[in-house]
Enzyme design. Structure first.
Site, PDB file in Angstrom:
ATOM      1  N   LYS A 140      37.899  14.413   9.660  1.00  0.00           N
ATOM      2  CA  LYS A 140      38.188  13.019   9.329  1.00  0.00           C
ATOM      3  C   LYS A 140      38.388  12.748   7.829  1.00  0.00           C
ATOM      4  CE  LYS A 140      34.470  11.859  11.671  1.00  0.00           C
ATOM      5  NZ  LYS A 140      33.418  11.173  12.445  1.00  0.00           N
ATOM      6  N   ASP A 156      27.149  10.836  16.454  1.00  0.00           N
ATOM      7  CA  ASP A 156      27.379   9.462  16.937  1.00  0.00           C
ATOM      8  C   ASP A 156      27.650   9.403  18.444  1.00  0.00           C
ATOM      9  OD1 ASP A 156      29.856  10.641  16.607  1.00  0.00           O
ATOM     10  OD2 ASP A 156      30.801   8.923  15.641  1.00  0.00           O
TER      11      ASP A 156
HETATM   12 MG    MG Z   1      30.907   4.969  14.064  1.00  0.00          MG
END
Ligand code: MG
Ligand code: ADP
Length: 482
Positions: free
Chosen positions: A170, A205
């Site tokens: 990312k 996450d």
């Molecule tokens: Mg997030």
């Protein structure tokens, strides 16, 4: 705003334009057979990653061996490094499926993402420090505060509070972090600042989304993220995680949450529907040849694919868009945010689409025709629909892997609900994302299974998930003193 006739068949368009749009439509189209083949490959890659370490689909054992039932209690700090956002939260679990959360967001700069790891972790510690000051929780004589870290990058975990960073994703590339224990890096930063904070748990996450959904709704099979990046974690039988070998975890049996790291699915691109716009994005990315699936799906990339596509329409001869004109915003790498696509698809009239284009892309009012607006909307829909359909393949693969479905449909184990907790701005805000994902899920595993899948936002999943993991870590430590 569905047009009455598809733009590719609009008789008011010149034939050459229609021809260009039709051929692009074909490149982005995903027939059911293709969705099946992709899902099939997904299940095969799951098996490879469960059997051996260092496979492209990492299938990381998380050492989280149970899911919450809503009775968990306690107050914890949580730190969430997601990709775009950095948040510090204080989470109070009330033990009755409810929680109270106070949070503060902090900015992440490009320099922090790509500089030295110590600078990045010092910034994380500074953010916690300023949160505690603001909350009046920075008293010197206070007992140590326990913190769960939601760290949404591939980490090979060896315990709840220990994990080695495998690679950045990312757009992150901070130096001297890969290969190191992320909890240690953070704890060292806390200690350098003499903060009374102890990081007791590390959680991805996806795992956070799964745990928090389970906490608030009493159970969950899959946690999935569609935000800056994409990834999923699901509940697996330990006996299927054969790479655990003769370890204590394997001997214990039962269930364990596995973090798939499905963003790396099909890095060879043997089966992903790659177009020249995808190749350009990949070549110019910070991690060419990696995270292939993520680059077709997630918030960080959809705007950029669309930008590439729009530029190709501007450049084509004769021009198909904006009379061949571009703008500095449209010319800049990552200049077209996925949130613009959301706004364009949410617009209810051509006038509204034009307004989004004028406001965000730097065109003058009279430079954008009705036809331009419709073509831009069509491009957004094309790219986002492909993303949502590919996302459906991952959900289908998990339903198959866990024995609830079969490829091609016609089988449904029972009629129990299959709970999926999702988080991320893309799935939360993009119009029609879930509907399109469901169409693909239905094509892969049949309507019987698709209907049983209950997709719900894992509200504040990263914060609540980190708190739940911190609680589990403390329980385990008090049971087994070292
Ligand atoms: Mg997030
Ligand atoms: P993180 O991944 O850091 O946890 P988010 O879940 O908020 O953060 O995802 C951020 C990503 O979502 C960014 O890539 C951004 O472009 C995209 N995004 C933000 N708002 C929207 C929106 N309204 N619609 C679609 N995508 C969005």
């Amino acid at each position: 705003m569905p047009p009455t006739i598809p733009i590719t068949a609009d008789p008011s368009l010149p034939e050459s334009t229609r021809h260009v749009l039709e051929s692009i439509s074909k490149q982005f189209h995903l027939p059911d057979e293709r969705l099946h083949a992709i899902t099939n490959q997904f299940v095969k890659d799951f098996a490879l990653g469960l059997g051996e370490y260092a496979k492209p689909m990492a299938m990381i054992p998380t050492f989280v061996t149970g899911v919450p039932d809503g009775t968990e209690k306690g107050t914890f700090l949580a730190l969430d490094l997601g990709g775009t956002n950095l948040r510090v939260c204080e989470v109070q679990l009330n033990g009755d499926k409810t929680f109270k959360l106070r949070q503060q967001k902090y900015k992440m700069s490009e320099i922090l993402k790509t500089g030295e790891a110590t600078a990045l972790f010092d910034y994380l510690a500074d953010s916690v420090d300023s949160f505690l000051t603001e909350r009046g929780l920075d008293l010197e004589d206070q007992e140590e505060l326990h913190l769960g870290l939601t760290f949404s990058f591939p980490v090979e975990q060896s315990a709840l509070d220990k994990g080695i960073l495998l690679t950045w994703t990312k757009g992150f590339a901070a130096k001297n972090a890969v290969g190191n224990d992320v909890v240690r890096l953070l704890q060292d930063a806390f200690d350098r600042k003499h903060l009374h904070v102890k990081c007791v748990a590390l959680v991805n996450d996806t795992v956070g989304a799964l745990l928090s959904r389970a906490y608030t709704s009493g159970g969950c099979l899959l946690g999935a993220i569609f935000g800056t990046g994409t990834n999923g974690a699901y509940v697996e039988d330990v006996k299927n995680i054969t790479k655990l070998g003769n370890s204590a975890a394997a001997a214990k049996g039962g269930k364990m949450i596995v973090n798939t790291e499905w963003g790396a699915f099909n890095n060879t691109r043997s089966i992903l529907p790659t177009t020249p716009h995808d190749n350009k994005l990949d070549r110019e990315s910070i991690n060419p040849k990696f995270q292939a699936y993520e680059k077709f799906i997630s918030g960080m990339y959809l705007g950029e694919i669309t930008r590439n596509l729009l530029l190709s329409l501007i450049d084509s001869a004769p021009p198909v868009l904006f009379k061949g004109n571009s703008t500095p915003v449209l010319n800049s790498h990552y200049g077209f945010d996925t949130a613009f696509m959301s706004d364009i698809e949410a617009a209810t009239s051509v006038k509204d689409i034009k307004a989004v284009i004028v406001q965000n892309l730097g065109f003058e009012d009279d430079q954008v025709s009705d036809q331009d607006a419709e073509i831009v909307r069509w491009a957004c829909e094309l790219v986002a629909t492909r993303a949502a359909k590919l996302s459906g393949c991952a959900v289908a693969a998990v339903a198959i892997q866990t024995g609830h479905a079969r490829l091609g449909g016609g089988f449904s184990k029972d009629d129990s609900k299959l709970a999926v907790g999702v988080d991320g701005s893309l799935v939360q805000f993009y119009p029609g994302f879930e509907t399109r994902l469901r169409a693909s899920l239905r094509a892969c595993v049949g309507e019987d299974v698709e209907k049983r899948v209950e997709i719900g936002m894992a509200k504040d999943g990263s914060g609540v998930g980190a708190a739940l993991c911190a609680l589990q870590a403390i329980k385990q430590n008090t049971r087994q003193p070292v």
